[in-house]
Scaffold this motif. Structure first.
Motif, PDB file in Angstrom:
ATOM      1  N   UNK A  55      -0.600  -2.506  -4.298  1.00  0.00           N
ATOM      2  CA  UNK A  55      -0.101  -2.482  -2.925  1.00  0.00           C
ATOM      3  C   UNK A  55       1.151  -3.335  -2.750  1.00  0.00           C
ATOM      4  N   UNK A  56       1.525  -4.051  -3.810  1.00  0.00           N
ATOM      5  CA  UNK A  56       2.686  -4.948  -3.770  1.00  0.00           C
ATOM      6  C   UNK A  56       2.513  -6.016  -2.685  1.00  0.00           C
ATOM      7  N   UNK A  57       1.326  -6.612  -2.682  1.00  0.00           N
ATOM      8  CA  UNK A  57       1.018  -7.726  -1.786  1.00  0.00           C
ATOM      9  C   UNK A  57       0.447  -8.854  -2.638  1.00  0.00           C
ATOM     10  N   UNK A  58       0.334 -10.018  -2.064  1.00  0.00           N
ATOM     11  CA  UNK A  58      -0.217 -11.144  -2.795  1.00  0.00           C
ATOM     12  C   UNK A  58      -1.726 -11.080  -2.913  1.00  0.00           C
ATOM     13  N   UNK A  59      -2.240 -11.686  -3.980  1.00  0.00           N
ATOM     14  CA  UNK A  59      -3.687 -11.754  -4.168  1.00  0.00           C
ATOM     15  C   UNK A  59      -4.342 -12.499  -3.009  1.00  0.00           C
ATOM     16  N   UNK A  60      -3.710 -13.566  -2.560  1.00  0.00           N
ATOM     17  CA  UNK A  60      -4.269 -14.321  -1.430  1.00  0.00           C
ATOM     18  C   UNK A  60      -4.422 -13.425  -0.198  1.00  0.00           C
ATOM     19  N   UNK A  61      -3.456 -12.533   0.018  1.00  0.00           N
ATOM     20  CA  UNK A  61      -3.550 -11.616   1.155  1.00  0.00           C
ATOM     21  C   UNK A  61      -4.778 -10.721   1.029  1.00  0.00           C
ATOM     22  N   UNK A  62      -4.992 -10.160  -0.155  1.00  0.00           N
ATOM     23  CA  UNK A  62      -6.156  -9.284  -0.362  1.00  0.00           C
ATOM     24  C   UNK A  62      -7.441 -10.064  -0.120  1.00  0.00           C
ATOM     25  N   UNK A  63      -7.510 -11.279  -0.623  1.00  0.00           N
ATOM     26  CA  UNK A  63      -8.702 -12.098  -0.413  1.00  0.00           C
ATOM     27  C   UNK A  63      -8.902 -12.409   1.066  1.00  0.00           C
ATOM     28  N   UNK A  64      -7.820 -12.768   1.743  1.00  0.00           N
ATOM     29  CA  UNK A  64      -7.914 -13.043   3.185  1.00  0.00           C
ATOM     30  C   UNK A  64      -8.380 -11.805   3.943  1.00  0.00           C
TER      31      UNK A  64
ATOM     32  N   UNK B  89       0.233  -6.744  10.292  1.00  0.00           N
ATOM     33  CA  UNK B  89      -0.153  -5.335  10.317  1.00  0.00           C
ATOM     34  C   UNK B  89       0.598  -4.519   9.273  1.00  0.00           C
ATOM     35  N   UNK B  90       1.883  -4.828   9.061  1.00  0.00           N
ATOM     36  CA  UNK B  90       2.634  -4.053   8.076  1.00  0.00           C
ATOM     37  C   UNK B  90       2.070  -4.252   6.673  1.00  0.00           C
ATOM     38  N   UNK B  91       1.578  -5.447   6.392  1.00  0.00           N
ATOM     39  CA  UNK B  91       1.020  -5.716   5.070  1.00  0.00           C
ATOM     40  C   UNK B  91      -0.367  -5.085   4.934  1.00  0.00           C
ATOM     41  N   UNK B  92      -1.157  -5.112   6.003  1.00  0.00           N
ATOM     42  CA  UNK B  92      -2.449  -4.414   5.985  1.00  0.00           C
ATOM     43  C   UNK B  92      -2.207  -2.935   5.714  1.00  0.00           C
ATOM     44  N   UNK B  93      -1.192  -2.372   6.334  1.00  0.00           N
ATOM     45  CA  UNK B  93      -0.892  -0.952   6.128  1.00  0.00           C
ATOM     46  C   UNK B  93      -0.456  -0.644   4.699  1.00  0.00           C
ATOM     47  N   UNK B  94       0.152  -1.590   4.016  1.00  0.00           N
ATOM     48  CA  UNK B  94       0.515  -1.387   2.604  1.00  0.00           C
ATOM     49  C   UNK B  94      -0.754  -1.200   1.770  1.00  0.00           C
ATOM     50  N   UNK B  95      -1.784  -1.977   2.075  1.00  0.00           N
ATOM     51  CA  UNK B  95      -3.058  -1.858   1.365  1.00  0.00           C
ATOM     52  C   UNK B  95      -3.742  -0.548   1.751  1.00  0.00           C
ATOM     53  N   UNK B  96      -3.809  -0.263   3.046  1.00  0.00           N
ATOM     54  CA  UNK B  96      -4.486   0.950   3.508  1.00  0.00           C
ATOM     55  C   UNK B  96      -3.816   2.221   3.000  1.00  0.00           C
ATOM     56  N   UNK B  97      -2.499   2.186   2.838  1.00  0.00           N
ATOM     57  CA  UNK B  97      -1.775   3.373   2.367  1.00  0.00           C
ATOM     58  C   UNK B  97      -2.270   3.833   1.001  1.00  0.00           C
ATOM     59  N   UNK B  98      -2.733   2.907   0.184  1.00  0.00           N
ATOM     60  CA  UNK B  98      -3.271   3.281  -1.135  1.00  0.00           C
ATOM     61  C   UNK B  98      -4.496   4.170  -1.012  1.00  0.00           C
ATOM     62  N   UNK B  99      -5.175   4.060   0.126  1.00  0.00           N
ATOM     63  CA  UNK B  99      -6.399   4.828   0.346  1.00  0.00           C
ATOM     64  C   UNK B  99      -6.195   5.933   1.375  1.00  0.00           C
TER      65      UNK B  99
ATOM     66  N   UNK C  77     -12.672   2.896  -6.236  1.00  0.00           N
ATOM     67  CA  UNK C  77     -11.531   3.129  -7.130  1.00  0.00           C
ATOM     68  C   UNK C  77     -11.690   2.365  -8.439  1.00  0.00           C
ATOM     69  N   UNK C  78     -12.660   1.469  -8.485  1.00  0.00           N
ATOM     70  CA  UNK C  78     -12.908   0.711  -9.715  1.00  0.00           C
ATOM     71  C   UNK C  78     -11.824  -0.299 -10.031  1.00  0.00           C
ATOM     72  N   UNK C  79     -11.236  -0.879  -8.984  1.00  0.00           N
ATOM     73  CA  UNK C  79     -10.174  -1.858  -9.213  1.00  0.00           C
ATOM     74  C   UNK C  79     -10.566  -3.225  -8.648  1.00  0.00           C
ATOM     75  N   UNK C  80     -10.011  -4.246  -9.246  1.00  0.00           N
ATOM     76  CA  UNK C  80     -10.268  -5.613  -8.812  1.00  0.00           C
ATOM     77  C   UNK C  80      -9.322  -5.970  -7.665  1.00  0.00           C
ATOM     78  N   UNK C  81      -9.565  -7.116  -7.063  1.00  0.00           N
ATOM     79  CA  UNK C  81      -8.660  -7.601  -6.035  1.00  0.00           C
ATOM     80  C   UNK C  81      -7.261  -7.808  -6.613  1.00  0.00           C
ATOM     81  N   UNK C  82      -7.190  -8.310  -7.819  1.00  0.00           N
ATOM     82  CA  UNK C  82      -5.896  -8.527  -8.475  1.00  0.00           C
ATOM     83  C   UNK C  82      -5.156  -7.201  -8.628  1.00  0.00           C
TER      84      UNK C  82
END
Length: 72
Positions: free
Chosen positions: A29-38, A48-58, A18-23
């Motif tokens: 995904x409306x989650x924290x940067x630390x979460x994405x890094x973790x 799991x609900x927060x992981x699903x917020x990230x996965x929903x983008x894809x 997607x050409x996007x950074x972690x930030x």
């Protein structure tokens, strides 16, 4: 190999395609940067609900996988 390596590979690959950074991923995904890094570093305890917020983008979500399919 880590238990969640498929998840890590999936998120990193989709983010890079997607050409996007972690930030940017965190913002979209409306989650924290630390979460994405973790998540991308394989932290074993993530909500799991927060992981699903990230996965929903894809267009994906967490789902059970039979143990015999884990190594595919």
């Amino acid at each position: 190999m880590k238990e969640n390596s498929r998840l890590i590979r999936f998120v990193k690959q989709k983010r890079k395609l997607a050409g996007i950074t972690q930030v940017e991923l965190a913002e979209k995904a409306d989650v924290g940067l630390r979460f994405v890094r973790d998540l991308e570093q394989g932290k074993k305890t993530l909500r799991m609900d927060t992981v699903n917020k990230v996965l929903a983008l894809f267009g994906a979500e967490l789902a059970p996988v039979a143990q015999d399919q884990e190594n595919e």
